[in-house]
Design an enzyme around this catalytic site. Sequence first.
Site, PDB file in Angstrom:
ATOM      1  N   ALA A  53       0.832  -1.200   0.000  1.00 48.47           N
ATOM      2  CA  ALA A  53       0.000   0.000   0.000  1.00 48.47           C
ATOM      3  C   ALA A  53       0.870   1.255   0.000  1.00 48.47           C
ATOM      4  CB  ALA A  53      -0.916  -0.006   1.214  1.00 48.47           C
ATOM      5  N   GLY A 101       0.625  -5.588   0.576  1.00 50.09           N
ATOM      6  CA  GLY A 101      -0.401  -5.714  -0.444  1.00 50.09           C
ATOM      7  C   GLY A 101       0.125  -6.221  -1.762  1.00 50.09           C
ATOM      8  N   GLU A 120       0.101  -9.856  -1.333  1.00 52.27           N
ATOM      9  CA  GLU A 120      -1.292 -10.295  -1.380  1.00 52.27           C
ATOM     10  C   GLU A 120      -1.812 -10.330  -2.815  1.00 52.27           C
ATOM     11  OE1 GLU A 120      -3.359  -9.037   2.769  1.00 52.27           O
ATOM     12  OE2 GLU A 120      -2.399  -7.387   1.683  1.00 52.27           O
ATOM     13  N   GLU A 164       3.125  -5.349   7.757  1.00 53.48           N
ATOM     14  CA  GLU A 164       1.989  -4.615   8.316  1.00 53.48           C
ATOM     15  C   GLU A 164       1.971  -4.526   9.837  1.00 53.48           C
ATOM     16  OE1 GLU A 164       0.371  -6.026   4.279  1.00 53.48           O
ATOM     17  OE2 GLU A 164       1.794  -6.723   5.798  1.00 53.48           O
TER      18      GLU A 164
END
Length: 258
Positions: free
Chosen positions: A64, A109, A112, A132
């Site tokens: 992110a 992310g 992911e 994270e």
Amino acid sequence: MPECIELNIENEIAELWLNRPHALNALSAQLVGEVNDALAEVEKARPRAFILAGRGERAFCAGADIKEFKPVATTVEARARHYSRNIFDRIEKLPMPTIAAVHGYTLGGGLELALCCDMRIAAEDARFGFPETGLGTFPGAGGTQRTPRLIGRSQAMWMIFTGERLDASEALRVGLVNKVVSTDALMEEVYKIARMISANAPLGVQYSKEAIVRGEKVPLEEGIRIETDLNMFMDTTDDYAEAARAFVEKRKPVFTGR
């Protein structure tokens, strides 16, 4: 005209490139929106294979965009923010095989995103991790669900709890990626795999994916029924008949996806 991504669909293969190399291809709101628009085009075009990759030398995707982090006032706003970033589920649900070509930083992310693909081919310089928990949150775009299903509960917990990174060889050892190649050979290898897939019967590949995805969520007996039903559909396709003719005529079949 998209600014943060590139989409190319040619010869039955779709390539979606994250294109913010100056920001390590971080997932900004604009990039996510452009990916969503591109996925709509992919869903409409129905290519035989889909490749997800990142521009630049340093990263597939570093996660992110922290510059856009901001607190939200209500749980309703928080829910809206999370569900607007549905590119993860959307990639996972594409009917054609999907391949992530990962290099450099593949974090948060970004990891992911790669986990949403059916296969992951890694360059030797790839580095994987979930930072994270060190940033006051935890992987919230499927990381806590897809990772243990892929590499096991204990290994996934170690990655997420500690934030430690895996190099490409360790990622291969634990099953996070399918193959590791030299950085220079990454895209050549990914295209090779995509061409191998696209040369096969499109419906056979698509139904195989559907049988695997649906079957892994149910008991074996029910999974066998799903497989049998889909296999029965395949017996009625033009491609199935074409394969039989080609065998008799000693030639390669020409599949049309019908």
